[in-house]
Design a protein around this motif. Structure first.
Motif, PDB file in Angstrom:
ATOM      1  N   VAL A 137      -7.301   1.456   4.104  1.00 32.30           N
ATOM      2  CA  VAL A 137      -5.363   1.236   3.198  1.00 32.30           C
ATOM      3  C   VAL A 137      -5.846   0.932   2.192  1.00 32.30           C
ATOM      4  O   VAL A 137      -6.484  -0.385   1.660  1.00 32.30           O
ATOM      5  CB  VAL A 137      -4.762   0.119   4.210  1.00 32.30           C
ATOM      6  N   THR A 156      -3.049  -2.025  -3.586  1.00 32.48           N
ATOM      7  CA  THR A 156      -1.497  -2.508  -3.663  1.00 32.48           C
ATOM      8  C   THR A 156      -0.757  -1.706  -3.311  1.00 32.48           C
ATOM      9  O   THR A 156       0.556  -1.817  -3.446  1.00 32.48           O
ATOM     10  CB  THR A 156      -2.072  -1.395  -5.202  1.00 32.48           C
ATOM     11  N   MET A 157      -0.546  -0.156  -2.257  1.00 30.92           N
ATOM     12  CA  MET A 157       0.207   1.083  -2.145  1.00 30.92           C
ATOM     13  C   MET A 157       0.657   0.797  -0.048  1.00 30.92           C
ATOM     14  O   MET A 157       1.703   0.398  -0.249  1.00 30.92           O
ATOM     15  CB  MET A 157       0.541   2.274  -2.555  1.00 30.92           C
ATOM     16  N   GLN A 158      -0.601   0.206  -0.238  1.00 34.14           N
ATOM     17  CA  GLN A 158      -0.897   0.191   1.075  1.00 34.14           C
ATOM     18  C   GLN A 158      -0.824   1.576   1.765  1.00 34.14           C
ATOM     19  O   GLN A 158      -0.253   1.464   3.050  1.00 34.14           O
ATOM     20  CB  GLN A 158       0.524  -1.118   1.607  1.00 34.14           C
ATOM     21  N   TRP A 159      -1.001   2.011   1.017  1.00 36.44           N
ATOM     22  CA  TRP A 159      -0.947   3.575   1.908  1.00 36.44           C
ATOM     23  C   TRP A 159      -2.748   3.997   2.670  1.00 36.44           C
ATOM     24  O   TRP A 159      -3.671   3.157   2.327  1.00 36.44           O
ATOM     25  CB  TRP A 159      -0.783   4.835   1.247  1.00 36.44           C
ATOM     26  N   THR A 191       2.951   6.201   4.405  1.00 32.68           N
ATOM     27  CA  THR A 191       3.072   5.765   4.900  1.00 32.68           C
ATOM     28  C   THR A 191       2.654   4.552   5.073  1.00 32.68           C
ATOM     29  O   THR A 191       0.945   4.538   5.044  1.00 32.68           O
ATOM     30  CB  THR A 191       3.856   6.260   6.810  1.00 32.68           C
ATOM     31  N   GLN A 192       3.425   3.246   4.423  1.00 32.32           N
ATOM     32  CA  GLN A 192       3.027   1.603   4.415  1.00 32.32           C
ATOM     33  C   GLN A 192       2.524   1.266   5.444  1.00 32.32           C
ATOM     34  O   GLN A 192       2.924   1.241   6.510  1.00 32.32           O
ATOM     35  CB  GLN A 192       4.056   0.917   3.649  1.00 32.32           C
ATOM     36  N   SER A 238       0.413  -2.254   7.413  1.00 34.77           N
ATOM     37  CA  SER A 238      -0.540  -3.981   6.911  1.00 34.77           C
ATOM     38  C   SER A 238      -1.318  -3.697   8.144  1.00 34.77           C
ATOM     39  O   SER A 238      -1.201  -3.026   8.749  1.00 34.77           O
ATOM     40  CB  SER A 238       0.603  -4.723   7.682  1.00 34.77           C
TER      41      SER A 238
END
Length: 195
Positions: free
Chosen positions: A116, A119-122, A177-178, A180
């Motif tokens: 992942v 910074t963008m969490q993609w 899509t982000q 976590s």
């Protein structure tokens, strides 16, 4: 009685009109929409040709018959049940644990990394694609990203063209899509067709 006009002067309102000062300006020439019509027509024609080309390439297939696989590349095995106490155990020959390599186009793709982006969490999947067919081939690879619970949190696609037989290409399937936390990357579908 008739009216008398000075010689060589027609009565007012007759004959050519003289331009007047401060009158309305002449109307500008009307703009043509021909450029827009031609531009949109060309754009539509190009889009139609691209769509027909993709459909034709997928429909015609390649040396592998345009095989597509929708089998996930990650499989889980069920552990063997423990023998009951007091039961006599039979000697077992254990074969070395060797994962069976998938056949067809899905065997051409291996997930080499799954991360992942901070910074963008993609999510993204790093892939090694090896053309195991006998002809140069194009690939469309679909990948899903799942969380620790096995819930699908996104998907990504990688595509490459004209990969020679035996050639290896390093590709990346990027999700948009982000998410976590950590994710697992699974290849869900591989389509291979001759270039």
């Amino acid at each position: 009685m008739s009216q008398q006009y000075p010689q060589n002067q027609p009565p007012q309102g007759w004959g050519p009109q003289q331009p007047q000062w401060g009158g309305p300006p002449p109307a500008p020439p009307k703009k043509s929409n021909a450029g827009k019509v031609i531009g949109f027509g060309c754009l539509g024609a190009v889009g139609l040709l691209v769509a027909i080309g993709i459909v034709g390439a997928v429909a015609l297939g390649g040396d592998d018959g345009g095989e597509a696989s929708s089998k996930p590349s990650v499989t889980a095995s069920k552990p063997a049940a423990a023998p009951e106490k007091g039961a006599e155990e039979e000697p077992k020959e254990e074969a070395p644990a060797k994962a069976k390599e998938p056949s067809g186009p899905e065997g051409d793709v291996k997930v080499t990394g799954c991360e992942v982006e901070p910074t963008m969490q993609w999510p993204s999947a790093s892939l090694d694609v090896t053309n195991r067919s006998s002809k140069p081939s194009n690939y469309i690879i679909s990948v899903e990203f799942v969380d620790a619970d096995g819930t699908r949190v996104g998907e990504g696609t990688a595509a490459l063209n004209n990969l020679a037989p035996g050639q290896v290409s390093k590709e990346k399937a990027q999700g948009l899509t982000q998410v976590s936390g950590k994710v697992e990357c699974r290849v869900t579908k591989v389509t291979r067709y001759a270039s």
